[in-house]
Design an enzyme around this catalytic site. Structure first.
Site, PDB file in Angstrom:
ATOM      1  N   TYR A  64       1.714 -16.262   2.312  1.00  0.00           N
ATOM      2  CA  TYR A  64       2.258 -15.254   3.225  1.00  0.00           C
ATOM      3  C   TYR A  64       1.793 -15.528   4.652  1.00  0.00           C
ATOM      4  O   TYR A  64       0.616 -15.814   4.886  1.00  0.00           O
ATOM      5  CB  TYR A  64       1.809 -13.845   2.820  1.00  0.00           C
ATOM      6  CG  TYR A  64       2.212 -13.443   1.429  1.00  0.00           C
ATOM      7  CD1 TYR A  64       3.454 -12.863   1.178  1.00  0.00           C
ATOM      8  CD2 TYR A  64       1.356 -13.646   0.348  1.00  0.00           C
ATOM      9  CE1 TYR A  64       3.829 -12.494  -0.107  1.00  0.00           C
ATOM     10  CE2 TYR A  64       1.725 -13.273  -0.946  1.00  0.00           C
ATOM     11  CZ  TYR A  64       2.964 -12.707  -1.161  1.00  0.00           C
ATOM     12  OH  TYR A  64       3.337 -12.348  -2.430  1.00  0.00           O
ATOM     13  N   GLY A  94       2.856   3.764  11.083  1.00  0.00           N
ATOM     14  CA  GLY A  94       3.527   3.364  12.309  1.00  0.00           C
ATOM     15  C   GLY A  94       4.449   2.181  12.110  1.00  0.00           C
ATOM     16  O   GLY A  94       4.347   1.457  11.114  1.00  0.00           O
ATOM     17  N   LYS A  96      10.140   6.883   3.945  1.00  0.00           N
ATOM     18  CA  LYS A  96      10.968   6.007   4.776  1.00  0.00           C
ATOM     19  C   LYS A  96      11.351   4.739   4.014  1.00  0.00           C
ATOM     20  O   LYS A  96      12.398   4.139   4.272  1.00  0.00           O
ATOM     21  CB  LYS A  96      10.247   5.690   6.094  1.00  0.00           C
ATOM     22  CG  LYS A  96       8.877   5.052   5.959  1.00  0.00           C
ATOM     23  CD  LYS A  96       8.905   3.548   5.984  1.00  0.00           C
ATOM     24  CE  LYS A  96       7.510   2.968   5.830  1.00  0.00           C
ATOM     25  NZ  LYS A  96       7.508   1.485   5.815  1.00  0.00           N
ATOM     26  N   ASP A 111       8.461   4.713  12.378  1.00  0.00           N
ATOM     27  CA  ASP A 111       8.288   3.953  11.137  1.00  0.00           C
ATOM     28  C   ASP A 111       9.574   3.956  10.320  1.00  0.00           C
ATOM     29  O   ASP A 111       9.957   2.937   9.724  1.00  0.00           O
ATOM     30  CB  ASP A 111       7.131   4.563  10.335  1.00  0.00           C
ATOM     31  CG  ASP A 111       6.485   3.546   9.400  1.00  0.00           C
ATOM     32  OD1 ASP A 111       6.947   2.396   9.335  1.00  0.00           O
ATOM     33  OD2 ASP A 111       5.496   3.917   8.731  1.00  0.00           O
ATOM     34  N   ILE A 135       6.876  -6.910  -3.097  1.00  0.00           N
ATOM     35  CA  ILE A 135       7.167  -5.637  -3.748  1.00  0.00           C
ATOM     36  C   ILE A 135       7.870  -4.698  -2.783  1.00  0.00           C
ATOM     37  O   ILE A 135       7.448  -4.526  -1.639  1.00  0.00           O
ATOM     38  CB  ILE A 135       5.868  -4.972  -4.240  1.00  0.00           C
ATOM     39  CG1 ILE A 135       5.182  -5.845  -5.281  1.00  0.00           C
ATOM     40  CG2 ILE A 135       6.135  -3.573  -4.798  1.00  0.00           C
ATOM     41  CD1 ILE A 135       5.949  -6.035  -6.562  1.00  0.00           C
ATOM     42  N   GLU A 158       8.152  -1.104  -2.130  1.00  0.00           N
ATOM     43  CA  GLU A 158       7.447   0.122  -2.529  1.00  0.00           C
ATOM     44  C   GLU A 158       8.421   1.258  -2.853  1.00  0.00           C
ATOM     45  O   GLU A 158       8.146   2.109  -3.690  1.00  0.00           O
ATOM     46  CB  GLU A 158       6.502   0.579  -1.413  1.00  0.00           C
ATOM     47  CG  GLU A 158       5.272  -0.282  -1.220  1.00  0.00           C
ATOM     48  CD  GLU A 158       4.144   0.058  -2.179  1.00  0.00           C
ATOM     49  OE1 GLU A 158       4.406   0.685  -3.227  1.00  0.00           O
ATOM     50  OE2 GLU A 158       2.995  -0.327  -1.878  1.00  0.00           O
TER      51      GLU A 158
END
Length: 332
Positions: free
Chosen positions: A52, A140, A195, A248, A283, A285
């Protein structure tokens, strides 16, 4: 902060790597726990994460890489959790409450504990006895990929203890990250969870061919859903137009870096949940979160048609076309 902060970051993904980069900008002593022995060995030898954000250089002088969780936690005062919510319990498996005595927990996780339908902050307090005044969340609009590129970003640190939130904000503040503190920990945490669900809805409808006009209506209606829910679950004065909430939501709903939007887009294009999960290396979420929010809302009965659309598509296998057609009739 006069003395260097002693911090452990738990997690080996893109967000954990970005947090390591942010912390390395300051005068901090950092331990970094990764599950992968291979990645940890690579970082020790070549000073970057092979899986990553591989362009991010890791300073061996500032960052000690660990694969044993007890070693990673032993000398740190602050523990930053940056693993998917579904795996945080496994990451801290074997850790006893006494091993976290006197330490603070900072959650960088924007999800909930599946099955328990529990916020990470509540879980940390219940599981390890960490006082609520020493628990915070990082929120944020701040994508890991943009942190890697040192693009100007903003973080909000929320805690019931505003002084503690400010303490954490101080060691995360830096050249390209500006931080602020807030005391609405539950509002911020629920918004961070929800969100991701909205981003799934945006991705699903985009995958079906809907355009910017529809997405603007979708997001504005979603903000109303979020307001109704958080005001019901945890009522207090809050400005949901602030970056920790609306900011966000916007970046997650619109950005190509958003893994939840990407996951939703695949679903909208006709992928099954399993196929979409296999396609991605990260993933989403929101997949777990929407089930938790759906079950929590059985108690509160808040009107949330967008959340329910995502739930029916992912868990009841309703056709995205059928679910979106039904949703269109209630949006304003």
């Amino acid at each position: 902060m006069n003395q260097p902060a002693r911090i452990t970051v738990v997690g080996g993904g893109s967000w954990a790597t970005a947090i390591i980069k942010i912390l390395s900008e300051g005068n901090n002593h950092i331990r970094w726990w990764l599950r992968s022995q291979r990645d940890a060995g690579h970082i020790r030898k070549f000073h970057h994460n092979p899986s990553y954000l591989s362009d991010v250089q890791i300073s061996p002088r500032k960052v000690r890489v660990c694969t044993k969780i007890k070693d990673a936690l032993s000398t740190s005062d602050y523990i930053i959790l940056a693993v998917p919510a579904a795996f945080v319990s496994d990451a801290l498996q074997g850790v006893k409450p006494e091993q976290l005595a006197g330490k603070s927990i900072v959650s960088a996780i924007k999800g909930m504990i599946p099955e328990k339908n529990q916020l990470i902050t509540d879980w940390a307090e219940q599981e390890f006895g960490v006082p609520s005044g020493r628990i915070a969340v990082i929120a944020g609009p701040c994508h890991a990929e943009e942190v890697a590129l040192e693009k100007q970003s903003y973080l909000t640190i929320a805690s019931q203890n505003l002084d503690f939130a400010s303490e954490v904000a101080q060691f995360l503040n830096g050249r390209f990250v500006q931080t602020s503190a807030l005391d609405d920990i539950y509002g911020v945490e629920y918004c961070a969870v929800m969100k991701n669900i909205i981003a799934l809805a945006c991705g699903i409808t985009h995958g079906l061919g809907y355009g910017d006009n529809f997405q603007a209506v979708l997001v504005s209606n979603a903000m109303q859903e979020i307001r109704r829910f958080v005001d019901r679950v945890y009522p207090m004065p809050r400005d949901l137009s602030a970056s920790a909430y609306l900011g966000d939501l916007l970046v997650t709903a619109y950005s190509p870096f958003s893994r939840n939007r990407t996951f939703g887009h695949l679903i909208g294009r006709g992928y099954s949940v399993q196929s979409a999960q296999m396609e991605m290396n990260m993933i989403a979420e929101g997949y777990y979160a929407v089930k938790s929010i759906h079950e929590i809302n059985r108690q509160y009965n808040v009107l949330m048609p967008i959340m329910e659309m995502v739930y029916t598509v992912l868990y009841e296998k309703t056709s995205p076309v059928v679910a979106t057609n039904a949703l269109k009739t209630v949006l304003k």
